[in-house]
Design a protein around this motif. Structure first.
Motif, PDB file in Angstrom:
ATOM      1  N   SER A 310       1.148  -1.490  -0.291  1.00  0.00           N
ATOM      2  CA  SER A 310       0.422   0.179  -0.432  1.00  0.00           C
ATOM      3  C   SER A 310       1.268   1.047   0.493  1.00  0.00           C
ATOM      4  O   SER A 310       2.212   1.377   0.263  1.00  0.00           O
ATOM      5  CB  SER A 310      -0.861  -0.114   1.031  1.00  0.00           C
ATOM      6  OG  SER A 310       0.297   0.438   2.368  1.00  0.00           O
ATOM      7  N   ALA A 311       0.366   2.277  -0.116  1.00  0.00           N
ATOM      8  CA  ALA A 311       0.935   3.386   0.080  1.00  0.00           C
ATOM      9  C   ALA A 311       2.063   3.653   1.320  1.00  0.00           C
ATOM     10  O   ALA A 311       3.193   4.135   0.942  1.00  0.00           O
ATOM     11  CB  ALA A 311       0.047   4.629  -0.464  1.00  0.00           C
ATOM     12  N   GLN A 312       0.973   3.488   2.087  1.00  0.00           N
ATOM     13  CA  GLN A 312       1.743   3.563   3.230  1.00  0.00           C
ATOM     14  C   GLN A 312       2.764   2.626   3.634  1.00  0.00           C
ATOM     15  O   GLN A 312       4.024   3.291   4.091  1.00  0.00           O
ATOM     16  CB  GLN A 312       0.807   3.877   4.850  1.00  0.00           C
ATOM     17  CG  GLN A 312       1.526   3.742   6.645  1.00  0.00           C
ATOM     18  CD  GLN A 312       0.625   3.313   6.932  1.00  0.00           C
ATOM     19  OE1 GLN A 312      -0.733   3.763   6.442  1.00  0.00           O
ATOM     20  NE2 GLN A 312       0.623   4.164   8.317  1.00  0.00           N
ATOM     21  N   GLU A 313       2.769   1.534   3.389  1.00  0.00           N
ATOM     22  CA  GLU A 313       3.815   0.802   3.633  1.00  0.00           C
ATOM     23  C   GLU A 313       4.589   0.728   2.090  1.00  0.00           C
ATOM     24  O   GLU A 313       5.774   0.407   2.674  1.00  0.00           O
ATOM     25  CB  GLU A 313       3.371  -1.299   3.001  1.00  0.00           C
ATOM     26  CG  GLU A 313       2.456  -1.241   4.091  1.00  0.00           C
ATOM     27  CD  GLU A 313       1.439  -2.609   3.076  1.00  0.00           C
ATOM     28  OE1 GLU A 313       0.704  -3.199   4.284  1.00  0.00           O
ATOM     29  OE2 GLU A 313       1.610  -3.242   2.329  1.00  0.00           O
ATOM     30  N   GLN A 314       4.703   1.046   1.551  1.00  0.00           N
ATOM     31  CA  GLN A 314       5.714   1.645   0.347  1.00  0.00           C
ATOM     32  C   GLN A 314       6.450   2.356   0.848  1.00  0.00           C
ATOM     33  O   GLN A 314       8.301   3.236   0.780  1.00  0.00           O
ATOM     34  CB  GLN A 314       5.212   2.111  -0.777  1.00  0.00           C
ATOM     35  CG  GLN A 314       6.350   2.197  -1.883  1.00  0.00           C
ATOM     36  CD  GLN A 314       5.441   2.720  -3.771  1.00  0.00           C
ATOM     37  OE1 GLN A 314       4.648   3.030  -2.725  1.00  0.00           O
ATOM     38  NE2 GLN A 314       6.435   2.233  -4.334  1.00  0.00           N
ATOM     39  N   GLY A 315       5.825   3.793   2.033  1.00  0.00           N
ATOM     40  CA  GLY A 315       6.888   4.733   2.495  1.00  0.00           C
ATOM     41  C   GLY A 315       8.134   4.072   3.661  1.00  0.00           C
ATOM     42  O   GLY A 315       9.245   4.090   4.181  1.00  0.00           O
ATOM     43  N   ARG A 316       7.515   3.067   4.332  1.00  0.00           N
ATOM     44  CA  ARG A 316       8.191   2.546   5.492  1.00  0.00           C
ATOM     45  C   ARG A 316       8.834   1.626   4.869  1.00  0.00           C
ATOM     46  O   ARG A 316      10.487   1.525   5.408  1.00  0.00           O
ATOM     47  CB  ARG A 316       7.657   1.489   6.361  1.00  0.00           C
ATOM     48  CG  ARG A 316       5.833   2.272   7.063  1.00  0.00           C
ATOM     49  CD  ARG A 316       4.987   1.456   7.738  1.00  0.00           C
ATOM     50  NE  ARG A 316       5.530   0.065   8.336  1.00  0.00           N
ATOM     51  CZ  ARG A 316       4.516  -1.057   8.513  1.00  0.00           C
ATOM     52  NH1 ARG A 316       3.814  -1.214   8.147  1.00  0.00           N
ATOM     53  NH2 ARG A 316       5.592  -1.756   9.741  1.00  0.00           N
TER      54      ARG A 316
END
Length: 331
Positions: A310-316
């Motif tokens: 997800s977008a959030q997971e990609q950032g992490r």
């Protein structure tokens, strides 16, 4: 130089079916099924890596395909179209192979639209079975020379600088261009037709001797030998049936067991190292960072065999990657 009267008379080619040839074809089918099993396990992520796509796996695939095509040439010598009453069986067999090749193309267009099979091994066998007919009667040295030239064709074309025309979609079946198409089975005429010609030459030389030898009278008595021989007699049916059966069974296993926990890891590391090196990282730092990223993704619950964030997971994940690269000494 021979005078006409001293030229050896060729030994008539045997017509009867040889169990040893069927047995050899059955062994080749078994090897093919094992290769496809390996590919299926990797494709469904039931193994850590798709071993069929490794250099050893690709070498095995080439060896199996080559053995099949040599046996196609030997079988043409045994069948010898053009002899009394032999055209009809040849044409029926050719029609079955061509129809099966067309069916595979049609099925894969729907199942794998981005990598459908437009010229796989059955397509090659169908076309080669026609192109090889002159080799059944041509002088053997000429057959050997033709086989060598076809086998060396891609290398010779590369040395000469393949014209861009050979990369046109309609000519990819030749295998003489620089493009390697994305397809699940690619067996172009060059170099693979060379194996069929080699089989024709081998058959013309060896079959008359084989049929008169003890090996030519072999009839397997054990269950495994009889099964392999029967499979060799019905090789087209076995070829068409085995892969849907394997995939059907393994899809069920994958649905129950899920992917292997380390599936995709080796590929991820290779891709990470390549991207890292392209970005200017050193080889040692990229290798350490790749291992670190996988471990951190697992620890944070972000690792998935099938990928996808997800977008959030990609950032992490990006933050983890940067941390690992810095800790590995990459700056």
């Amino acid at each position: 130089m021979h005078t006409p009267s001293s030229t050896p008379t060729p030994t008539p080619t045997p017509i009867r079916r040889l169990a040893v040839v069927d047995l050899a074809r059955g062994v080749a089918l078994l090897a093919m099924a094992l290769y496809h099993l390996t590919w299926d396990l990797g494709f469904l992520r039931l193994t850590p890596e798709n071993l069929a796509l490794t250099p050893v796996g690709r070498a095995a695939a080439h060896g199996i395909a080559g053995s099949f095509l040599v046996l196609v040439g030997i079988s043409l010598v045994l069948a010898r179209p053009g002899r009394a009453g032999r055209w009809r069986p040849y044409l029926l067999r050719l029609a079955r192979i061509a129809a099966a090749a067309g069916a595979i193309s049609l099925a894969t267009v729907f199942l794998f639209p981005d990598s459908w099979i437009f010229f796989g091994i059955l397509h090659c066998i169908a076309v080669a079975s026609v192109l090889a007919l002159p080799a059944l009667v041509a002088p053997l040295p000429l057959v050997g020379l033709a086989a060598a030239l076809v086998l060396a064709g891609p290398h010779l074309a590369a040395l000469a600088g393949s014209p861009a025309l050979l990369d046109a979609p309609g000519l990819l079946f030749l295998g003489l261009g620089a493009t390697i198409p994305t397809t699940n089975d690619y067996v172009p005429l060059f170099p693979w037709f060379g194996f069929v010609l080699a089989g024709v030459g081998l058959g013309r030389v060896a079959l008359p001797r084989l049929v008169a030898s003890a090996i030519g009278t072999i009839a397997p008595r054990g269950r495994a030998g009889r099964l392999a021989t029967a499979a060799g007699r019905h090789s087209l049916a076995v070829y068409l049936i085995h892969q849907p059966v394997l995939l059907g069974l393994l899809y069920g296993v994958a649905a129950l067991a899920g992917p292997h926990p380390r599936a995709g890891e080796a590929q991820f590391r290779r891709e990470y190292r390549a991207n890292c090196a392209e970005a200017g990282g050193g080889e040692a730092a990229c290798r350490v960072a790749a291992r670190c990223v996988v471990e951190r993704l697992r620890a944070d619950g972000l690792w998935r065999a099938g990928g996808g964030f997800s977008a959030q997971e990609q950032g992490r994940a990006i933050a983890l990657s940067r941390t690992c690269f810095r800790e590995a000494g990459g700056g």
